[in-house]
Design a protein around this motif. Sequence first.
Motif, PDB file in Angstrom:
ATOM      1  N   UNK A  81       0.793  -1.218   0.000  1.00 54.92           N
ATOM      2  CA  UNK A  81       0.000   0.000   0.000  1.00 54.92           C
ATOM      3  C   UNK A  81       0.826   1.270   0.000  1.00 54.92           C
ATOM      4  N   UNK A  82       1.927   1.278   0.735  1.00 58.83           N
ATOM      5  CA  UNK A  82       2.785   2.470   0.754  1.00 58.83           C
ATOM      6  C   UNK A  82       3.356   2.745  -0.629  1.00 58.83           C
ATOM      7  N   UNK A  83       3.848   1.698  -1.284  1.00 57.67           N
ATOM      8  CA  UNK A  83       4.382   1.830  -2.633  1.00 57.67           C
ATOM      9  C   UNK A  83       3.275   2.260  -3.594  1.00 57.67           C
ATOM     10  N   UNK A  84       2.087   1.725  -3.411  1.00 60.65           N
ATOM     11  CA  UNK A  84       0.942   2.099  -4.241  1.00 60.65           C
ATOM     12  C   UNK A  84       0.600   3.570  -4.104  1.00 60.65           C
ATOM     13  N   UNK A  85       0.603   4.076  -2.879  1.00 64.32           N
ATOM     14  CA  UNK A  85       0.332   5.508  -2.659  1.00 64.32           C
ATOM     15  C   UNK A  85       1.373   6.372  -3.338  1.00 64.32           C
ATOM     16  N   UNK A  86       2.636   5.983  -3.219  1.00 63.94           N
ATOM     17  CA  UNK A  86       3.718   6.746  -3.842  1.00 63.94           C
ATOM     18  C   UNK A  86       3.540   6.783  -5.352  1.00 63.94           C
ATOM     19  N   UNK A  87       3.272   5.634  -5.947  1.00 64.04           N
ATOM     20  CA  UNK A  87       3.127   5.581  -7.409  1.00 64.04           C
ATOM     21  C   UNK A  87       1.870   6.309  -7.871  1.00 64.04           C
ATOM     22  N   UNK A  88       0.807   6.250  -7.093  1.00 61.79           N
ATOM     23  CA  UNK A  88      -0.420   6.959  -7.449  1.00 61.79           C
ATOM     24  C   UNK A  88      -0.227   8.477  -7.371  1.00 61.79           C
ATOM     25  N   UNK A  89       0.661   8.919  -6.486  1.00 67.59           N
ATOM     26  CA  UNK A  89       0.950  10.355  -6.380  1.00 67.59           C
ATOM     27  C   UNK A  89       1.798  10.844  -7.559  1.00 67.59           C
ATOM     28  N   UNK A  90       2.572   9.938  -8.141  1.00 63.78           N
ATOM     29  CA  UNK A  90       3.477  10.292  -9.244  1.00 63.78           C
ATOM     30  C   UNK A  90       2.810  10.229 -10.609  1.00 63.78           C
ATOM     31  N   UNK A  91       1.803   9.366 -10.761  1.00 57.99           N
ATOM     32  CA  UNK A  91       1.184   9.117 -12.060  1.00 57.99           C
ATOM     33  C   UNK A  91      -0.323   9.040 -11.886  1.00 57.99           C
ATOM     34  N   UNK A  92      -1.049   9.545 -12.860  1.00 56.12           N
ATOM     35  CA  UNK A  92      -2.509   9.453 -12.854  1.00 56.12           C
ATOM     36  C   UNK A  92      -2.900   8.109 -13.474  1.00 56.12           C
ATOM     37  N   UNK A  93      -3.609   7.273 -12.725  1.00 58.09           N
ATOM     38  CA  UNK A  93      -4.055   5.974 -13.206  1.00 58.09           C
ATOM     39  C   UNK A  93      -5.552   6.006 -13.480  1.00 58.09           C
ATOM     40  N   UNK A  94      -5.980   5.181 -14.415  1.00 58.96           N
ATOM     41  CA  UNK A  94      -7.397   5.065 -14.737  1.00 58.96           C
ATOM     42  C   UNK A  94      -8.095   4.066 -13.829  1.00 58.96           C
ATOM     43  N   UNK A  95      -7.309   3.171 -13.227  1.00 57.92           N
ATOM     44  CA  UNK A  95      -7.847   2.109 -12.379  1.00 57.92           C
ATOM     45  C   UNK A  95      -6.740   1.593 -11.474  1.00 57.92           C
ATOM     46  N   UNK A  96      -7.122   1.189 -10.263  1.00 56.35           N
ATOM     47  CA  UNK A  96      -6.189   0.547  -9.332  1.00 56.35           C
ATOM     48  C   UNK A  96      -6.770  -0.810  -8.954  1.00 56.35           C
ATOM     49  N   UNK A  97      -5.923  -1.845  -9.026  1.00 62.09           N
ATOM     50  CA  UNK A  97      -6.293  -3.199  -8.594  1.00 62.09           C
ATOM     51  C   UNK A  97      -5.389  -3.516  -7.410  1.00 62.09           C
ATOM     52  N   UNK A  98      -5.990  -3.779  -6.249  1.00 60.97           N
ATOM     53  CA  UNK A  98      -5.176  -3.979  -5.048  1.00 60.97           C
ATOM     54  C   UNK A  98      -5.565  -5.215  -4.258  1.00 60.97           C
ATOM     55  N   UNK A  99      -4.561  -5.774  -3.632  1.00 63.36           N
ATOM     56  CA  UNK A  99      -4.736  -6.846  -2.661  1.00 63.36           C
ATOM     57  C   UNK A  99      -5.216  -6.218  -1.355  1.00 63.36           C
ATOM     58  N   UNK A 100      -5.739  -7.020  -0.478  1.00 60.46           N
ATOM     59  CA  UNK A 100      -6.146  -6.544   0.842  1.00 60.46           C
ATOM     60  C   UNK A 100      -5.015  -6.712   1.850  1.00 60.46           C
ATOM     61  N   UNK A 101      -4.542  -7.934   2.014  1.00 61.49           N
ATOM     62  CA  UNK A 101      -3.546  -8.238   3.037  1.00 61.49           C
ATOM     63  C   UNK A 101      -2.135  -8.079   2.485  1.00 61.49           C
ATOM     64  N   UNK A 102      -1.443  -7.024   2.954  1.00 60.32           N
ATOM     65  CA  UNK A 102      -0.070  -6.749   2.528  1.00 60.32           C
ATOM     66  C   UNK A 102       0.699  -6.169   3.713  1.00 60.32           C
ATOM     67  N   UNK A 103       2.014  -6.324   3.712  1.00 57.07           N
ATOM     68  CA  UNK A 103       2.818  -5.706   4.766  1.00 57.07           C
ATOM     69  C   UNK A 103       2.880  -4.188   4.583  1.00 57.07           C
ATOM     70  N   UNK A 104       3.345  -3.496   5.591  1.00 53.59           N
ATOM     71  CA  UNK A 104       3.545  -2.041   5.614  1.00 53.59           C
ATOM     72  C   UNK A 104       2.246  -1.250   5.573  1.00 53.59           C
ATOM     73  N   UNK A 105       1.404  -1.469   4.585  1.00 60.59           N
ATOM     74  CA  UNK A 105       0.092  -0.824   4.522  1.00 60.59           C
ATOM     75  C   UNK A 105      -0.835  -1.744   3.744  1.00 60.59           C
ATOM     76  N   UNK A 106      -1.955  -2.122   4.363  1.00 58.98           N
ATOM     77  CA  UNK A 106      -2.878  -3.017   3.668  1.00 58.98           C
ATOM     78  C   UNK A 106      -3.739  -2.247   2.670  1.00 58.98           C
TER      79      UNK A 106
END
Length: 122
Positions: free
Chosen positions: A35-60
């Motif tokens: 989730x932390x990496x996802x937030x960073x990448x979402x802040x850097x680039x505009x995405x049309x869709x996000x597909x995410x897992x629920x259970x992850x380390x650092x930030x779910x």
Amino acid sequence: MTAAILTVDDSASLRMAIRIALTGAGYAVTEAVDGEDGLTKAAETRFDLIVTDLNMPNMDGLAMIRSLRAQPAQAGIPIIFLTTESDAAMKAQAKNAGATGWLVKPFEAEQLIRVVRKVLGR
């Protein structure tokens, strides 16, 4: 124009399977490891869709969705949960956090592509 999709999952093999399915359907895919990496990448680039897992380390996935939905620039981006969880209470939490859809692992590539097309409207 090709839709840009961010995939967020701590499993390298699952990220690869998602990338293969989505790039094969013509989508541009960026990967994040949690989730932390996802937030960073979402802040850097505009995405049309996000597909995410629920259970992850650092930030779910739930915490990541809540953080994204708190940012006006990210508020309208569709988010699909791709997880092993199928509990109704968990689905309700995800919906309340701002998830657009839910897909249970394991999944078929065609099933993922159908959901992505439906959510994107293309």
